[in-house]
Scaffold this active site. Structure first.
Site, PDB file in Angstrom:
ATOM      1  N   THR A 159      28.862   8.809 -43.899  1.00 41.39           N
ATOM      2  CA  THR A 159      29.232   7.457 -43.487  1.00 41.39           C
ATOM      3  C   THR A 159      30.167   7.511 -42.287  1.00 41.39           C
ATOM      4  O   THR A 159      30.897   8.482 -42.111  1.00 41.39           O
ATOM      5  CB  THR A 159      29.926   6.686 -44.639  1.00 41.39           C
ATOM      6  N   GLY A 169      36.780   3.245 -44.796  1.00 34.61           N
ATOM      7  CA  GLY A 169      37.100   2.511 -46.028  1.00 34.61           C
ATOM      8  C   GLY A 169      36.248   2.979 -47.194  1.00 34.61           C
ATOM      9  O   GLY A 169      36.745   3.213 -48.301  1.00 34.61           O
ATOM     10  N   LYS A 170      34.943   3.145 -46.938  1.00 34.51           N
ATOM     11  CA  LYS A 170      34.041   3.611 -47.993  1.00 34.51           C
ATOM     12  C   LYS A 170      34.465   4.984 -48.480  1.00 34.51           C
ATOM     13  O   LYS A 170      34.481   5.260 -49.676  1.00 34.51           O
ATOM     14  CB  LYS A 170      32.614   3.752 -47.447  1.00 34.51           C
ATOM     15  N   ASP A 226      24.811   2.269 -48.748  1.00 34.77           N
ATOM     16  CA  ASP A 226      24.541   1.048 -47.989  1.00 34.77           C
ATOM     17  C   ASP A 226      25.003  -0.131 -48.834  1.00 34.77           C
ATOM     18  O   ASP A 226      24.653  -0.238 -50.006  1.00 34.77           O
ATOM     19  CB  ASP A 226      23.058   0.933 -47.639  1.00 34.77           C
ATOM     20  N   PHE A 273      38.925  -3.113 -46.811  1.00 38.14           N
ATOM     21  CA  PHE A 273      38.306  -3.147 -45.475  1.00 38.14           C
ATOM     22  C   PHE A 273      37.224  -4.218 -45.474  1.00 38.14           C
ATOM     23  O   PHE A 273      36.939  -4.840 -46.506  1.00 38.14           O
ATOM     24  CB  PHE A 273      37.730  -1.770 -45.128  1.00 38.14           C
ATOM     25  N   TYR A 324      34.897  -7.156 -45.696  1.00 42.03           N
ATOM     26  CA  TYR A 324      34.975  -8.498 -46.261  1.00 42.03           C
ATOM     27  C   TYR A 324      35.968  -8.608 -47.425  1.00 42.03           C
ATOM     28  O   TYR A 324      36.063  -9.663 -48.054  1.00 42.03           O
ATOM     29  CB  TYR A 324      33.579  -8.932 -46.748  1.00 42.03           C
ATOM     30  N   HIS A 329      31.356  -3.069 -56.736  1.00 42.97           N
ATOM     31  CA  HIS A 329      29.969  -2.641 -56.521  1.00 42.97           C
ATOM     32  C   HIS A 329      29.914  -1.131 -56.264  1.00 42.97           C
ATOM     33  O   HIS A 329      29.109  -0.423 -56.856  1.00 42.97           O
ATOM     34  CB  HIS A 329      29.387  -3.420 -55.338  1.00 42.97           C
TER      35      HIS A 329
HETATM   36  P1  ITT Z   1      27.947   3.403 -42.660  1.00 44.21           P
HETATM   37  O1  ITT Z   1      26.593   2.757 -42.517  1.00 44.21           O
HETATM   38  O2  ITT Z   1      28.245   4.416 -41.594  1.00 44.21           O
HETATM   39  O3  ITT Z   1      28.198   3.943 -44.043  1.00 44.21           O
HETATM   40  P2  ITT Z   1      28.910   0.684 -42.271  1.00 44.21           P
HETATM   41  O4  ITT Z   1      30.268   0.073 -42.270  1.00 44.21           O
HETATM   42  O5  ITT Z   1      27.982   0.391 -41.120  1.00 44.21           O
HETATM   43  O6  ITT Z   1      29.080   2.254 -42.462  1.00 44.21           O
HETATM   44  P3  ITT Z   1      26.993  -0.612 -44.029  1.00 44.21           P
HETATM   45  O7  ITT Z   1      25.851  -0.444 -43.087  1.00 44.21           O
HETATM   46  O8  ITT Z   1      26.773  -0.343 -45.473  1.00 44.21           O
HETATM   47  O9  ITT Z   1      28.244   0.300 -43.618  1.00 44.21           O
HETATM   48  O10 ITT Z   1      27.568  -2.071 -43.810  1.00 44.21           O
HETATM   49  C1  ITT Z   1      28.278  -2.649 -44.788  1.00 44.21           C
HETATM   50  C2  ITT Z   1      28.992  -3.864 -44.282  1.00 44.21           C
HETATM   51  O11 ITT Z   1      29.578  -4.454 -45.424  1.00 44.21           O
HETATM   52  C3  ITT Z   1      30.142  -3.546 -43.342  1.00 44.21           C
HETATM   53  O12 ITT Z   1      30.412  -4.695 -42.559  1.00 44.21           O
HETATM   54  C4  ITT Z   1      31.291  -3.274 -44.294  1.00 44.21           C
HETATM   55  O13 ITT Z   1      32.551  -3.546 -43.707  1.00 44.21           O
HETATM   56  C5  ITT Z   1      30.979  -4.255 -45.418  1.00 44.21           C
HETATM   57  N1  ITT Z   1      31.355  -3.672 -46.707  1.00 44.21           N
HETATM   58  C6  ITT Z   1      30.726  -2.677 -47.371  1.00 44.21           C
HETATM   59  N2  ITT Z   1      31.376  -2.379 -48.497  1.00 44.21           N
HETATM   60  C7  ITT Z   1      32.433  -3.209 -48.534  1.00 44.21           C
HETATM   61  C8  ITT Z   1      33.498  -3.368 -49.422  1.00 44.21           C
HETATM   62  O14 ITT Z   1      33.630  -2.590 -50.496  1.00 44.21           O
HETATM   63  N3  ITT Z   1      34.405  -4.295 -49.159  1.00 44.21           N
HETATM   64  C9  ITT Z   1      34.306  -5.082 -48.061  1.00 44.21           C
HETATM   65  N4  ITT Z   1      33.353  -4.985 -47.160  1.00 44.21           N
HETATM   66  C10 ITT Z   1      32.407  -4.054 -47.389  1.00 44.21           C
END
Ligand code: ITT
Length: 215
Positions: free
Chosen positions: A7, A11-12, A62, A174, A176, A200
């Site tokens: 990733t 934050g993740k 994702d 981070f 939302y 989640h």
């Molecule tokens: P990677 O694909 O590199 O893992 P990304 O941030 O692009 O990173 P995603 O494609 O999964 O990740 O997009 C997820 C979106 O949802 C992104 O805007 C995140 O900030 C948000 N998101 C995901 N998990 C979240 C969480 O636990 N709390 C708040 N926002 C979250």
């Protein structure tokens, strides 16, 4: 064997690493995300690409915010919408439209190049699992089907959590998190441990950790 959590999102990885063992490390790699209405095919494709690049077992994550009254928007487009509209405007649109019921979903996809009882190709999973299951049953059902043919096997683990879109509160987390409230607190008001316990991602990680422990 070490496991790479692939990733670009700090934050993740903070949440995931506080949950998984020390032999999990981040690989900061931006895999291609195919355009799709659901998270599952995106995660599955990402895991296959990440495995080709890493050459060792990988997990990708994702995730997205699904606002019920806005037909699931921004869903799989959550990252793009965060960068363009921004979190506060998305929350404003939901509140103005009296559409505050929402859920977060996370799909973890694991790939190590070997065969195992993989999740089937996610494209047709709706037909296989039955559309009328409760969300929690659906999350479980998607993990215990049989092998996808022709492709490198990928195992999917799904977690979701219901909540409400509110005015931004809190400084943690981070994305939302400040506008997503669950049982009176926004995710940004919780520390990583409290968020993992109900989120989640935490739910998907728990399912993954159970399965991975036996692997
Ligand atoms: P990677 O694909 O590199 O893992 P990304 O941030 O692009 O990173 P995603 O494609 O999964 O990740 O997009 C997820 C979106 O949802 C992104 O805007 C995140 O900030 C948000 N998101 C995901 N998990 C979240 C969480 O636990 N709390 C708040 N926002 C979250």
């Amino acid at each position: 064997m070490s496991l790479r959590y692939v990733t670009t999102n700090e934050g993740k990885i903070r949440e995931a690493l506080s949950y998984l063992d020390d032999d999990v490390t981040q690989l900061d790699y931006d895999y291609a995300e195919p355009q799709a209405d659901e998270l599952e095919p995106i995660a599955a494709a990402g895991a296959r690409e990440a495995y080709r690049v890493a050459g060792e077992p990988v997990i990708v994550d994702d995730a997205g915010l699904f606002i019920e009254g806005l037909d699931g928007f921004p869903g799989p487009y959550s990252a793009y919408v965060e960068e363009t509209l921004g979190v506060d405007r998305v929350a404003q649109i939901a509140r103005d439209g009296d559409a505050t019921r929402a859920s977060f979903r996370c799909v973890l996809a694991y790939c190590d190049g070997d065969g195992f009882e993989a999740t089937p190709e996610p494209v047709d999973r709706g037909e296989r699992r039955g559309q009328d299951l409760e969300a929690s049953e659906r999350d479980r059902a998607v993990t215990d089907d049989t092998v996808a043919e022709g492709e490198t096997p990928v195992k999917l683990f799904v977690g979701s959590v219901p909540g409400q879109i509110v005015e931004p509160r809190g400084a943690g987390g981070f994305g939302y998190d400040p506008v997503f409230e669950h049982q009176g607190e926004t995710f940004a008001e919780m520390d990583a441990e409290a968020k993992n316990a109900i989120s989640h991602r935490g739910r998907a990680l728990a399912r993954f950790a159970d399965w991975y422990a036996d692997r």
